[in-house]
Design a protein around this motif. Structure first.
Motif, mmCIF file in Angstrom:
data_model
loop_
_atom_site.group_PDB
_atom_site.id
_atom_site.type_symbol
_atom_site.label_atom_id
_atom_site.label_comp_id
_atom_site.label_asym_id
_atom_site.label_seq_id
_atom_site.Cartn_x
_atom_site.Cartn_y
_atom_site.Cartn_z
ATOM 1 N N LYS A 237 -46.539 19.789 -28.984
ATOM 2 C CA LYS A 237 -45.949 18.806 -29.892
ATOM 3 C C LYS A 237 -44.977 19.499 -30.840
ATOM 4 O O LYS A 237 -45.104 20.696 -31.115
ATOM 5 C CB LYS A 237 -47.038 18.079 -30.696
ATOM 6 C CG LYS A 237 -48.011 17.296 -29.814
ATOM 7 C CD LYS A 237 -49.079 16.600 -30.640
ATOM 8 C CE LYS A 237 -50.024 15.810 -29.739
ATOM 9 N NZ LYS A 237 -51.071 15.101 -30.505
ATOM 10 N N ILE A 248 -44.295 14.533 -32.200
ATOM 11 C CA ILE A 248 -44.179 13.917 -30.879
ATOM 12 C C ILE A 248 -44.565 14.910 -29.793
ATOM 13 O O ILE A 248 -44.482 16.125 -29.975
ATOM 14 C CB ILE A 248 -42.735 13.420 -30.615
ATOM 15 C CG1 ILE A 248 -41.765 14.619 -30.594
ATOM 16 C CG2 ILE A 248 -42.315 12.377 -31.638
ATOM 17 C CD1 ILE A 248 -40.388 14.258 -30.112
ATOM 18 N N SER A 253 -41.359 13.157 -23.885
ATOM 19 C CA SER A 253 -40.364 12.355 -24.614
ATOM 20 C C SER A 253 -38.980 12.933 -24.380
ATOM 21 O O SER A 253 -38.235 13.202 -25.327
ATOM 22 C CB SER A 253 -40.697 12.329 -26.110
ATOM 23 O OG SER A 253 -42.017 11.885 -26.337
#
Length: 483
Positions: A237, A248, A253
């Motif tokens: 993350k 995130i 992502s």
């Protein structure tokens, strides 16, 4: 002897032999287990035969210098789950054969460059679940046999990645820095780590800053199937700044990193290559490396200051589709370091490669060789001619024993058997005697017929007869006979 005396005697023998087991510990062969005894100091005495020592789950607070004195065979040491906060310099002195050291789950705050210098054979080092805030640059120096280092579950904000290299740690395959407080990674130091270390570099569960270069590196490792990323994909993350600050899972992502600029791409450096060619030859300098794909672009930096585009236009250089650079006719001025940069615009990775080109002037070497060869050949021919003259001429000076000649002839014979006479011009006396002998010529008149048809000469001029030594071609004497 009473039973009490026998027990004392046996105890004394065991103590003298070094096989005595400390009170409360369990001794099995060469294993000494003193774990979970609530010890706040080292048990004494420790048998020198021990190769495995377990002191875990006790209350030890520090390791003094020479704590393990007298254990030359020790190769495994378990000291986890204690309260150790300080390692004195020389704490591991005299156990240079140690290969496994477990100091996990203690209260260590700093590990310095002198703490493990006495353990050159160390292969596995466990320091996880401590209170480490930093690892000094020379902490792992001299530990060339290290295979695994565990530093997870600490408070580390910085790690000296630059100290890990192939030549210094050739066997290192696991470096666990997960669950720490790493924020910004020194990408230039990480991407040049040995591939084996990159595969086993665990950086999950850190407070990383969201950055294009960081994302591209981990994305690249995931594509290659590195276990450190592939097996812990959900634990990677990063923090995105804004209102509010958001954490995130960046490997899931990818759409958030579509606007990454080339200025933040990863820089890979390939080893420098050396190339030696002769003047006038065509040279190809490759730009190949670890990058591959369709969206690659190339650029070159040449050692001299000329415009590379102009050199390509006038035919001096040629840039190929695969990024290689051709020098059509290398000259001595072309020597130097050529740097190529390949850019992968899809993965935002660039890789640089240097080629050190040396152009050798070939004709100077050949001329030096030809001159030396010609000189040597001339000497050999001269020597052969001298030997032929000495051994193939009719007069072998050391073997000729002609009959005693007249004084005049003797002088001529001795003189002609010397090197000075061989290479000198003939003397005037010789020419004179030769010219006089040449004058004895017979002129014949037409023949006349005598009695009974027998021809006879009209007249005969008397001439001298010359006798020669046919073996040595010398004049022996002159005499005149009359017909």
């Amino acid at each position: 002897m009473t039973s009490t005396s026998f027990v004392v005697f046996i105890s004394l023998l065991l103590r003298l032999s070094g096989a005595v087991c400390p009170q409360g510990c369990l001794c099995i062969s060469d294993i000494l287990n003193c774990g979970s005894l609530g010890l706040d100091r080292f048990p004494n005495p420790l048998p020198f035969t021990a190769s495995v020592l377990d002191l875990s789950h006790n209350r030890l607070t520090w390791l003094a210098a020479g704590s393990f004195y007298g254990l030359p065979r020790l190769h495994t040491l378990h000291m986890s789950h204690n309260r150790i906060s300080l390692l004195s310099p020389g704490a591991f002195h005299n156990i240079s054969s140690l290969r496994y050291l477990d100091l996990s789950s203690n209260k260590l705050q700093v590990v310095g460059k002198y703490h493990f210098q006495d353990l050159p054979a160390l292969e596995v080092l466990l320091l996880y679940n401590n209170r480490l805030t930093r690892v000094e640059s020379n902490t792992l120096m001299g530990l060339g046999n290290l295979r695994k280092v565990y530093l997870s579950l600490n408070q580390i904000t910085d790690f000296p990645f630059f100290s890990i290299r192939k030549h210094s740690h050739p066997n290192l395959a696991t470096l666990d820095l997960s669950s720490n407080r790493l924020f910004r990674l020194p990408m230039d130091d990480i991407v040049v780590l040995p591939v084996a270390v990159q595969k086993g570099l665990f950086l999950n569960n850190n407070s990383l800053e969201c950055d294009c270069s960081m994302y591209r590196m981990f994305w690249h490792w995931e594509q290659k199937g590195y276990p450190s990323v592939k097996d812990y994909k959900d634990d990677y993350k990063c923090l995105m700044y804004g209102e509010p600050q958001i954490s995130i899972n960046f490997l899931r992502s990818s759409h958030l990193f579509e606007n990454c600029t080339i200025g933040k791409m990863i820089s890979l450096i390939s080893p420098k290559a050396d190339k030696v060619v002769y003047e006038g030859e065509q040279v190809r300098l490759d730009c190949t490396g670890t990058l591959n794909g369709e969206d690659l672009s190339y650029s070159w930096i040449i050692p001299h200051q000329e415009n590379i585009s102009q050199l390509i236009q006038n035919g001096t250089l040629r840039l190929n589709q695969d990024g290689s650079l051709d020098i059509l006719a290398a000259q001595s001025i072309d020597s130097g370091v050529y740097q190529c940069t390949a850019v992968d615009n899809t993965r935002m990775i660039n890789e640089s490669r240097e080629v050190n080109l040396t152009v050798v002037v070939q004709h100077s070497t050949e001329e030096a060789f030809n001159t030396g060869y010609t000189t040597l050949l001339g000497c050999v021919v001269t020597l052969v001619l001298i030997l032929m003259y000495l051994y193939l001429t009719p007069c072998r000076c050391g073997c000729c024993k002609p009959p005693p000649p007249s004084p005049a002839v003797s002088t001529f014979g001795e003189d002609r058997c010397t090197l000075s006479s061989i290479f000198a011009a003939p003397s005037t006396d010789r020419l004179k005697s030769k010219s006089q002998s040449d004058r004895h010529v017979v002129f014949l008149e037409p023949l006349m017929t005598g009695k009974n048809g027998v021809p006879k000469a009209a007249f005969v001029v008397e001439q001298p007869r010359i006798e020669w030594d046919t073996e040595n071609f010398t004049i022996i004497r002159e005499r005149e006979d009359s017909e």
